[in-house]
Design a protein around this motif. Sequence first.
Motif, PDB file in Angstrom:
ATOM      1  N   SER A 182      78.574 100.865 109.424  1.00  0.00           N
ATOM      2  CA  SER A 182      78.376 100.731 108.603  1.00  0.00           C
ATOM      3  C   SER A 182      76.815 100.771 108.936  1.00  0.00           C
TER       4      SER A 182
ATOM      5  N   ALA B   9      81.329  99.919 113.261  1.00  0.00           N
ATOM      6  CA  ALA B   9      79.965  99.148 113.458  1.00  0.00           C
ATOM      7  C   ALA B   9      78.898  99.497 113.647  1.00  0.00           C
ATOM      8  N   HIS B  10      78.942  99.016 115.062  1.00  0.00           N
ATOM      9  CA  HIS B  10      77.786  99.322 115.830  1.00  0.00           C
ATOM     10  C   HIS B  10      78.178 100.718 117.020  1.00  0.00           C
TER      11      HIS B  10
ATOM     12  N   SER C 274      82.170  90.237 108.519  1.00  0.00           N
ATOM     13  CA  SER C 274      83.153  90.903 107.898  1.00  0.00           C
ATOM     14  C   SER C 274      84.426  91.218 107.776  1.00  0.00           C
TER      15      SER C 274
ATOM     16  N   LYS D 173      71.592  98.095 111.483  1.00  0.00           N
ATOM     17  CA  LYS D 173      72.034  99.267 112.569  1.00  0.00           C
ATOM     18  C   LYS D 173      71.117 100.039 113.434  1.00  0.00           C
TER      19      LYS D 173
ATOM     20  N   ASP E 122      86.254  99.020 113.767  1.00  0.00           N
ATOM     21  CA  ASP E 122      85.598  98.355 113.198  1.00  0.00           C
ATOM     22  C   ASP E 122      84.107  98.804 114.210  1.00  0.00           C
TER      23      ASP E 122
ATOM     24  N   TYR F 180      74.465  86.799 118.943  1.00  0.00           N
ATOM     25  CA  TYR F 180      75.778  87.244 118.015  1.00  0.00           C
ATOM     26  C   TYR F 180      76.371  87.322 119.006  1.00  0.00           C
TER      27      TYR F 180
ATOM     28  N   GLY G 209      79.438  98.588 105.051  1.00  0.00           N
ATOM     29  CA  GLY G 209      80.341  98.661 105.690  1.00  0.00           C
ATOM     30  C   GLY G 209      81.372  98.299 105.931  1.00  0.00           C
ATOM     31  N   HIS G 210      80.944  97.271 105.284  1.00  0.00           N
ATOM     32  CA  HIS G 210      82.223  96.447 104.371  1.00  0.00           C
ATOM     33  C   HIS G 210      83.343  96.657 103.808  1.00  0.00           C
TER      34      HIS G 210
END
Length: 372
Positions: free
Chosen positions: A183, A161-162, A90, A188, A159, A316, A64-65
Motif C-alpha cells: 500500500s 502493506a506495512h 482490507s 504509510k 499483505d 491498531y 493497496g486494497h
Amino acid sequence: MNTSKKMIYVTRSSMPPMEEYINEIKELWESHYLTNMGTKHEQFVEMLKVFLGGVENIDLLTNGHMALELALQAMNLTGEVITTPFTFVSTTHAIVRNGLKPVFCDINPNDYTIDVNKIEQMITDKTSAILPVHVYGNVCDVEGIQKIADKYGLKVIYDAAHAFGVKYKNIGIGKFGDASCFSFHATKVFNTIEGGAVIFRNKAFSREICRLRNFGIKNEEIVDAIGVNAKMNEFCAAMGLCNLRHIDEEIKKRSQVVQAYIANLKDIPGLRLNYVSENVLPNYSYFPVLFEKEFGTSRDEVYDRLIENGFMARKYFYPLTNGLDCYKESFDVSLTPVALHVSETVLTLPLYADLSVDDVDKICNVIRICRK
Ligand SMILES: *Cc1c(COP(=O)(O)O)cnc(C)c1O
C-alpha cells in the motif's frame, strides 16, 4: 485538555519539497497524458523494481486494497484462505469480496504475525491459499509458511502493506511467496497519495492483473475478463518518484524516533515493546506497545491520557477483523486468543520522520505517569 498547542497525530504524511513535485509534473501539461500507464507510471515501475531488490513483475494499482483484491482474483483461488484477524479490515474484505472464505489463524505473541505452528491444523480440502500479513513491518516466518504451502500445494499471498523497503536475509520482502501486496496510502511509510502495487512471482498473474485493473480490456474490441478500474494515475506516480528519492533518509529518521522510544520505555515494567527480529532490515513503520496487566493501567486509559495531553495514539488493530460488526456473526474472536489479547492491549504511538525527540520524551512521560 491542552489546547495551547497543536495535536500530535499518530502519523504525518511524507511529502517531497514542493518544487521537486512541481518539476516532476510539469511535463504533464505538455503531454496531456494523465493516466493509463503513462511515462511517470513506467518510470516509477522501473525505479521500484530496483529499490525493492531486483523484482521482475511489479504492477501498480490505485491503492493497496485493490492490489489485494485483484491479486486474489488474478490467481483464481477457490474455497478457503487461511489468514490473520490481526490486520486492517482490507485484508479480510479482499478475501470475502472474492467469494472466498477467510479461516482465521491465531498470531504469535512475539511479533504478532501469523502463528506458523497453527496453520496446518486449519487446512482442509477446500483450502487454496494462505494470506499472512507482515504486520507493523515485522516479517512473517516466510520459510515456515513456504514449507507448509509446498507440502499442501497452496498459494501464498502476503499483505505487505506495512513492509515497504523491508528486507529479510538481504532479500526484498516482495520476493517471498507467490504474491506480495503493498500500500502506498498517505499514512504509510512510503506514499503516492493513494496507491498500491503487487509483485507476482509468476509473470502470467502479472499479465492477468494488468488486464483486470483496466476493465478486463484485452484490446479495442475484445473484453474477456470482468475487471475494474484500478489504474494508478500520473500524478500519483509522480508523487511516488519524488518520495522514493527521499525514502532512505525518511526511514533513517524514523529509526531515530524508534530508538528514542525504546530508550525511554524499555525499563518500565508491564510494557511490551516491538523489537526488530534477526536477519531483518526494518522500515520502522509503526511502534506498537502492549500495556500488560503488570503496568496497572489499561490501554484505553493510557489512550485517553495521551489525548488529554495532545497526543493521538491508535488502537491498531482493534477490534480484530473477525470481531467487526460485518463479520462477528460468522466468526468467533475467542478462537484467536493471542490476537484478541494483543488487540485489547496495544497502542501504536505517534511515529513519523519529523517527530522530535522532545515530543517522544513528552509522550513517554505521559505513559510513565500512567503506571500504577
Ligand atoms: C493500509 C493497509 C491496506 C490497504 O491499503 P490501502 O492503500 O489503504 O487501500 C491493507 N492491508 C493493511 C495491513 C494495511 O495497513
